[in-house]
Design a protein around this motif. Structure first.
Motif, PDB file in Angstrom:
ATOM      1  N   HIS A 147     -15.828   8.080  -7.373  1.00  0.00           N
ATOM      2  CA  HIS A 147     -15.598   8.519  -5.994  1.00  0.00           C
ATOM      3  C   HIS A 147     -16.260   7.602  -4.979  1.00  0.00           C
ATOM      4  O   HIS A 147     -16.531   7.985  -3.854  1.00  0.00           O
ATOM      5  N   ALA A 148     -16.540   6.381  -5.394  1.00  0.00           N
ATOM      6  CA  ALA A 148     -17.153   5.433  -4.459  1.00  0.00           C
ATOM      7  C   ALA A 148     -16.070   4.542  -3.872  1.00  0.00           C
ATOM      8  O   ALA A 148     -15.094   4.225  -4.539  1.00  0.00           O
ATOM      9  N   ASP A 149     -16.247   4.169  -2.609  1.00  0.00           N
ATOM     10  CA  ASP A 149     -15.310   3.209  -2.030  1.00  0.00           C
ATOM     11  C   ASP A 149     -15.909   1.808  -2.152  1.00  0.00           C
ATOM     12  O   ASP A 149     -16.094   1.098  -1.184  1.00  0.00           O
ATOM     13  N   ASN A 176      -8.182   2.001  -2.969  1.00  0.00           N
ATOM     14  CA  ASN A 176      -8.078   3.405  -2.609  1.00  0.00           C
ATOM     15  C   ASN A 176      -8.647   4.313  -3.683  1.00  0.00           C
ATOM     16  O   ASN A 176      -8.053   4.491  -4.727  1.00  0.00           O
ATOM     17  N   PRO A 177      -9.806   4.880  -3.455  1.00  0.00           N
ATOM     18  CA  PRO A 177     -10.398   5.741  -4.467  1.00  0.00           C
ATOM     19  C   PRO A 177      -9.901   7.183  -4.404  1.00  0.00           C
ATOM     20  O   PRO A 177     -10.370   8.017  -5.155  1.00  0.00           O
ATOM     21  N   TYR A 178      -8.975   7.488  -3.527  1.00  0.00           N
ATOM     22  CA  TYR A 178      -8.563   8.889  -3.367  1.00  0.00           C
ATOM     23  C   TYR A 178      -7.573   9.338  -4.436  1.00  0.00           C
ATOM     24  O   TYR A 178      -7.748  10.355  -5.063  1.00  0.00           O
ATOM     25  N   PHE A 179      -6.485   8.590  -4.576  1.00  0.00           N
ATOM     26  CA  PHE A 179      -5.496   8.940  -5.593  1.00  0.00           C
ATOM     27  C   PHE A 179      -5.393   7.752  -6.524  1.00  0.00           C
ATOM     28  O   PHE A 179      -5.016   6.675  -6.102  1.00  0.00           O
ATOM     29  N   TYR A 218       0.827  -1.194   0.000  1.00  0.00           N
ATOM     30  CA  TYR A 218       0.000   0.000   0.000  1.00  0.00           C
ATOM     31  C   TYR A 218       0.870   1.256   0.000  1.00  0.00           C
ATOM     32  O   TYR A 218       1.745   1.400   0.848  1.00  0.00           O
ATOM     33  N   GLY A 219       0.652   2.127  -0.988  1.00  0.00           N
ATOM     34  CA  GLY A 219       1.397   3.384  -1.017  1.00  0.00           C
ATOM     35  C   GLY A 219       2.820   3.269  -1.521  1.00  0.00           C
ATOM     36  O   GLY A 219       3.626   4.176  -1.336  1.00  0.00           O
TER      37      GLY A 219
END
Lengths: 355, 230
Positions: free
Chosen positions: B74-76, B46-49, B15-16
């Motif tokens: 933008h949905a998780d 991860n829907p953020y980035f 992750y990341g």
């Protein structure tokens, strides 16, 4: 320690460990679930406990239980989850127990959306649950500050025996930045034996402690509220934190902003400066206690024509700003709260309209 | 030294670790050699980035970009676009799959097993030595095992994406490279490439590095940097 690259959520988890927190209870919700994910791996390595409650309501009372027993304890959640914990927050505050609550805000009201928002300012700073109380609220503007404030939160919670809230928008939890961890917090809460239900075995006196929020006797209840009020007055004197940016210039506009939004405003201020337009920002780092006098003073600068509060909300902190400016300058507001963060260019356009 | 990727490249990692950044830049690099390239965002975690941030520049280069439907961006929710299976059935010269983080992120690969069968697959483990849990060989091997178990697919190569974002120096690149070399020594897996921004790349002593360097342009920037200042 060398720098590491961490997400805000992970960094908050690691900061709690380094602050000596061995108890973390939570219920997952986007955009803060990585705190639980991280601590579920890391806390057992440190001899700590991560327990997922069956709901945020349950988690709130798990926090109350651990805090009442004098243990360092933290939970993290996001907006709707914090609403569910608000009853426990009111109880914990009334019973004067230290605890750390982290709210990585998402869009609301209702289920809203999962993108960043600052819509919980009122909830965080004005109490949130029932009764006369406040949380001490810290608002980081990035991952490094999230680390420092999380560690500080435990000390402040113990100093005041009052819950402390870290209020970050979704981006503070989700973004990655290089961070450096300060030295581990070595201190233990000093006065636990005076109030916590931490067992009698090691005590010198026979005095039993009772952690409670029920005061049926009206004078006892009034007294408890006076004790809380005195603590909030002390916070206002001793704990205000803020940052002034570009404020040593003859700025024409004073921006008030916090969290991720303040990072965007900073870029706008730099861009305006390169065009020869001076603006400044006052960024509250504590939202409660609010930097009341500092806002009043900064707004009063001769060159300052207007104050504008820029938020990812429909207008919340602006009410505190207006209260503190006391009419000496017009106070404007700009906000968006669907989850998209206003761009530096957009902020510039808004500010230019004020000149 | 040049990279030569064909058919399917899966970009996985903890992750990341910078999977999306690596996948996006790898797609651009492959396209520049004249190959047809498709990239799909399989990140259900991860829907953020995610790859969507880079959609416009990639499409401008003629790269086919497959993302979840716009209404779900933008949905998780764990939604896999049906178009992913399509691009695997009708392949470009290079098809890059940007998997999600950790073991959870690659579980989706198991569901694509039927389409992936009998294909030439390169499965890359991206490692950033400065992220939690992958600062040493043991951590990298642990993640590798989790990824392989959940994705039901073996890692075939290693990538060092060592960085501290704007704080990255050449020393960090070397440190990350040395770590993946150690992982390589333990596993026998090749170091496929390492990554560096153009600024850092110009400072690197290439005699010290025995693998290709993928130039990284960072697309996943926070909103206050869109204007190009800090």
């Amino acid at each position: 320690m060398a720098k590491v690259l961490m997400k805000g959520n992970e960094a908050i988890g690691e900061a709690a460990i380094r602050a000596g927190c061995k108890n973390y209870f939570a219920y997952p919700i986007t955009p803060q679930s990585e705190v639980a994910e991280y601590l579920s791996k890391r806390l057992p390595e440190e001899g700590g406990v991560f327990l997922q409650g069956e709901s945020e309501v349950a988690v709130g009372y798990m926090i109350f239980g651990a805090a009442g027993a004098g243990e360092r304890v933290m939970t993290t959640s996001s907006s709707p989850g914090i609403s569910l914990m608000s009853e426990a927050l009111s109880y914990i505050t009334a019973a004067q127990c230290p605890a750390v609550f982290v709210n990585i805000m998402r869009g609301g009201p209702g289920l809203g959306g999962i993108l960043p928002s600052q819509g919980d300012y009122f909830q965080a700073t004005k109490g949130g649950g029932h009764g006369d109380y406040h949380l001490l609220v810290l608002a980081p503007d990035g991952v490094q500050e999230a680390v420092e404030m999380t560690m500080q939160a435990f000390t402040l919670a113990e100093k005041y025996r009052n819950p402390v809230m870290i209020l970050g928008d979704g981006l503070i939890g989700q973004m990655m930045e290089p961070v450096e961890f300060p030295d581990d917090l070595k201190t233990e809460p000093t006065n636990k034996d005076d109030w916590a239900t931490n067992g009698m075995a090691h005590r010198k006196s026979d005095k039993r402690n009772l952690v409670k929020s029920l005061f049926l006797d009206p004078s006892a209840l009034n007294n408890n509220n006076l004790v809380l009020k005195a603590k909030y007055e002390q916070m206002k004197k001793e704990e205000v934190q803020y940052e002034l940016y570009n404020a040593d210039t003859d700025y024409q506009v004073l921006i008030t902003s916090y969290g991720t939004m303040s990072r965007v405003c900073r870029t706008s201020i730099d861009m305006l400066k390169s065009e020869g337009i001076e603006t400044a920002m006052l960024r509250p780092k504590t939202l409660f206690p609010f930097p009341e006098k500092q806002v009043f003073d900064a707004a009063g600068k001769q060159s300052c024509k207007a104050v504008i509060s820029i938020e990812m909300s429909m207008g919340q902190m602006v009410e505190d700003v207006e209260r503190c400016v006391k009419g000496r300058r017009p106070v404007e507001f700009y906000g968006e709260c669907g989850g998209e963060i206003p761009s530096p260019e957009k902020i510039i356009e808004i500010i230019k309209a004020l000149l | 030294m040049t990279m030569d990727f064909t058919d399917i490249v899966i970009v996985a990692g903890n992750y990341g670790s910078g999977k999306t950044e690596t996948a996006v830049n790898l797609a651009a690099a492959c396209r520049k050699t004249g190959k047809s390239v498709a990239i799909a965002d399989l990140d259900l975690v991860n829907p953020y980035f995610r790859t969507r941030e880079a959609r416009i520049p990639l499409e401008a280069m003629g790269i086919q970009v497959v993302l979840p439907d716009r209404q779900y961006l933008h949905a998780d929710l764990p939604i896999l676009a049906p178009a992913v299976a399509d691009i695997l059935r009708n392949p470009s010269d290079v098809t890059i799959l940007d998997a999600g983080g950790d073991d959870v992120g690659v579980t989706v690969l198991a569901s694509l097993a039927a389409v992936l069968k009998d294909r030439k697959i390169r499965m890359l483990q991206v490692i950033n030595a400065f992220r939690p849990f992958t600062g040493d060989v043991a951590g990298c091997l642990k993640i590798q095992k989790q990824i392989e178990t959940s994705g039901k697919i073996k890692v075939t190569g290693l990538v060092s994406n060592a960085n501290l974002m704007d704080d990255t120096s050449a020393a960090h690149i070397y440190q990350g490279y040395d770590l993946v070399k150690q992982v390589s020594a333990h596993t026998g897996l090749p170091v496929e490439f390492i990554t560096a921004t153009p600024q850092i790349q110009s400072q690197l002593d290439m005699n010290r590095i025995a693998c290709p360097v993928l130039t990284i342009d960072r697309h996943m920037t926070p909103p206050w940097k869109h204007a190009g200042t800090t």
